[in-house]
Design an enzyme around this catalytic site. Structure first.
Site, PDB file in Angstrom:
ATOM      1  N   ASP A   1      41.025 127.770  71.352  1.00  0.00           N
ATOM      2  CA  ASP A   1      41.544 126.553  71.974  1.00  0.00           C
ATOM      3  C   ASP A   1      42.952 126.874  72.457  1.00  0.00           C
ATOM      4  O   ASP A   1      43.876 127.027  71.659  1.00  0.00           O
ATOM      5  CB  ASP A   1      41.556 125.424  70.935  1.00  0.00           C
TER       6      ASP A   1
ATOM      7  N   LYS B   1      47.984 119.586  80.205  1.00  0.00           N
ATOM      8  CA  LYS B   1      49.281 120.121  79.786  1.00  0.00           C
ATOM      9  C   LYS B   1      49.773 121.149  80.809  1.00  0.00           C
ATOM     10  O   LYS B   1      50.735 120.899  81.516  1.00  0.00           O
ATOM     11  CB  LYS B   1      49.177 120.709  78.385  1.00  0.00           C
TER      12      LYS B   1
ATOM     13  N   TRP C   1      44.837 120.478  65.262  1.00  0.00           N
ATOM     14  CA  TRP C   1      43.785 120.642  66.263  1.00  0.00           C
ATOM     15  C   TRP C   1      42.690 121.580  65.791  1.00  0.00           C
ATOM     16  O   TRP C   1      41.508 121.311  65.960  1.00  0.00           O
ATOM     17  CB  TRP C   1      44.370 121.051  67.624  1.00  0.00           C
TER      18      TRP C   1
HETATM   19  N1  PMP Z   1      43.352 120.919  71.334  1.00  0.00           N
HETATM   20  C1  PMP Z   1      44.688 120.927  71.461  1.00  0.00           C
HETATM   21  C2  PMP Z   1      45.443 122.151  71.059  1.00  0.00           C
HETATM   22  C3  PMP Z   1      45.339 119.812  71.984  1.00  0.00           C
HETATM   23  O1  PMP Z   1      46.665 119.812  72.117  1.00  0.00           O
HETATM   24  C4  PMP Z   1      44.581 118.681  72.379  1.00  0.00           C
HETATM   25  C5  PMP Z   1      45.208 117.461  72.991  1.00  0.00           C
HETATM   26  N2  PMP Z   1      46.472 117.181  72.680  1.00  0.00           N
HETATM   27  C6  PMP Z   1      43.191 118.711  72.193  1.00  0.00           C
HETATM   28  C7  PMP Z   1      42.618 119.847  71.687  1.00  0.00           C
HETATM   29  C8  PMP Z   1      42.335 117.556  72.581  1.00  0.00           C
HETATM   30  O2  PMP Z   1      42.308 117.542  73.937  1.00  0.00           O
HETATM   31  P1  PMP Z   1      41.572 116.414  74.798  1.00  0.00           P
HETATM   32  O3  PMP Z   1      42.434 115.199  74.709  1.00  0.00           O
HETATM   33  O4  PMP Z   1      41.536 117.038  76.145  1.00  0.00           O
HETATM   34  O5  PMP Z   1      40.237 116.210  74.202  1.00  0.00           O
END
Ligand code: PMP
Length: 368
Positions: free
Chosen positions: A179, A203, A101
């Site tokens: 994040d 989440k 991520w």
């Molecule tokens: N950052 C992290 C740490 C994630 O776990 C996720 C989604 N699994 C995202 C970003 C992307 O999130 P979104 O699907 O809300 O764009």
């Protein structure tokens, strides 16, 4: 049909109590004569829902007055672009990459920096890619720019199961952007250490479609004139997240989750349960004599997302099939790392985690 044990990485389990309350209020929200989904976002009912959600979140996380709370859309992924768009402003930003991520966030910032003011760039301050994202970088590996516009980190890598413990978050003298999508609200946090905190809701907050941004007021107002209005944090803050129609039902659900968290003893209360839950699964892995392994350094193992592999991958399909029969959902690992992953967010009950640990122990005994 009974609700099963849900270990999905996201969208993920929500507290049953919250779902029941939403069900009860679905057709007629507290005598308003309509559903939250059907009411004007500018009406007094919804404005009250939004104000209460924000106040409850501020109380839970201890968010000081000089921070704005924004309820946005676009997911955490949109923030990967929106952050440099708003904050880079002809300068350089540092990224620490500790998993998929933060790698995505870094690549997106790299992609858009050239289209921003002259001199906008991003730097890789550290990466643990060579260690397959199984650890945090040590201090000597981190090359920080003291003049960076910000330093970006992902405090919990959902795929690799690497979490930065609160005590390892140091003040580097530049605004820290984090994040926190997959562990926000799972433990107390000192918001003042951060310039900006962001998280997709699906989440630990509520349903997908809502994105939370907590931003220090000093970081507002730096977006270039050409920035789309909707993506300008300052405009969103001035308009109380109401520049256009916000994700109203998601905000309502998030508000119910915040109230549920308060009843669970706030972030300190939920942290105690989360510790216990994570300890059960790590024990099932570590005591399996190699039947299961988790490759992450013990000092940064995530309490929310626990990836593990079976020593004999030929048993993967059987493990998942038996788990499903036992009522255990969402255990298949992310395709990039394979194996299994148990996501044990706030709303996954301790009881469900016990059922999973017992299942893992029993499976290992039978097949090991
Ligand atoms: N950052 C992290 C740490 C994630 O776990 C996720 C989604 N699994 C995202 C970003 C992307 O999130 P979104 O699907 O809300 O764009």
């Amino acid at each position: 049909m009974a609700r099963l044990h849900n270990f999905s990485a996201g969208p993920a389990a929500l507290p049953e109590e919250v779902l029941r309350q939403a069900q009860e209020e679905l057709l007629d929200w507290r005598g308003s004569g309509c559903s939250v989904m059907e009411m004007s976002h500018r009406g007094k009912e919804f404005m009250a829902i939004l104000a209460e959600a924000e106040a409850d979140l501020r109380a839970l996380m201890g968010i000081p007055a000089q921070y704005k709370v924004l309820f946005l859309q676009g997911g955490a992924t949109q923030q990967f672009a929106q952050i440099p768009l708003n904050l880079l402003a002809g300068r350089s930003a540092d990224y620490i990459v500790t998993g998929s991520w933060s790698e995505k966030a870094f690549k997106e910032a790299q992609k858009i920096a050239p289209s921003l003011a002259q001199g906008s760039s991003v730097r890789l301050a550290a990466t643990t890619k060579a260690s397959h994202y199984t650890r945090l970088p040590v201090a000597e590996e981190i090359k920080l720019d003291p003049f960076a516009a910000y330093l970006h980190v992902c405090t919990n890598e959902t795929i690799h199961g690497v979490e930065i413990p609160a005590e390892r978050i140091a003040d580097t003298g530049v605004p820290l952007v984090a994040d926190m999508s997959s562990h926000i609200l799972s433990r107390p946090v000192n918001v003042e250490k951060f310039g900006l905190i962001y998280a997709g809701a699906q989440k630990n907050i509520g349903p997908s479609g809502l994105t939370l941004v907590i931003i220090h007021q000093d970081l507002l107002g730096m977006a270039p004139l050409c920035a789309p209005t909707l993506l300008d944090y300052a405009v969103q803050a001035e308009n109380g997240s109401m520049l256009n129609t916000p994700p109203t039902f998601g905000i309502y659900m998030a508000g119910l989750v915040f109230q549920w968290l308060q009843k669970e003893g706030g972030l300190a209360g939920i942290e105690a349960v989360n510790r216990e839950k994570a300890a059960l699964i790590y024990a099932a892995i570590d005591d399996s004599q190699g039947f299961y392994t988790n490759p992450v350094d013990p000092d940064c193992r995530s309490r929310m997302n626990i990836p593990f592999v079976l020593a004999r991958p030929e048993l993967d399909a059987e493990f998942l099939a038996e788990a499903k029969t036992a009522g255990l959902l969402g255990l298949k690992g992310h395709k990039s790392v394979g194996g299994m992953r148990a996501s044990i967010y706030n709303a996954v009950p301790l009881f469900s985690v016990r059922v999973l640990a017992d299942f893992m122990n029993d499976f290992a005994r039978r097949k090991g």
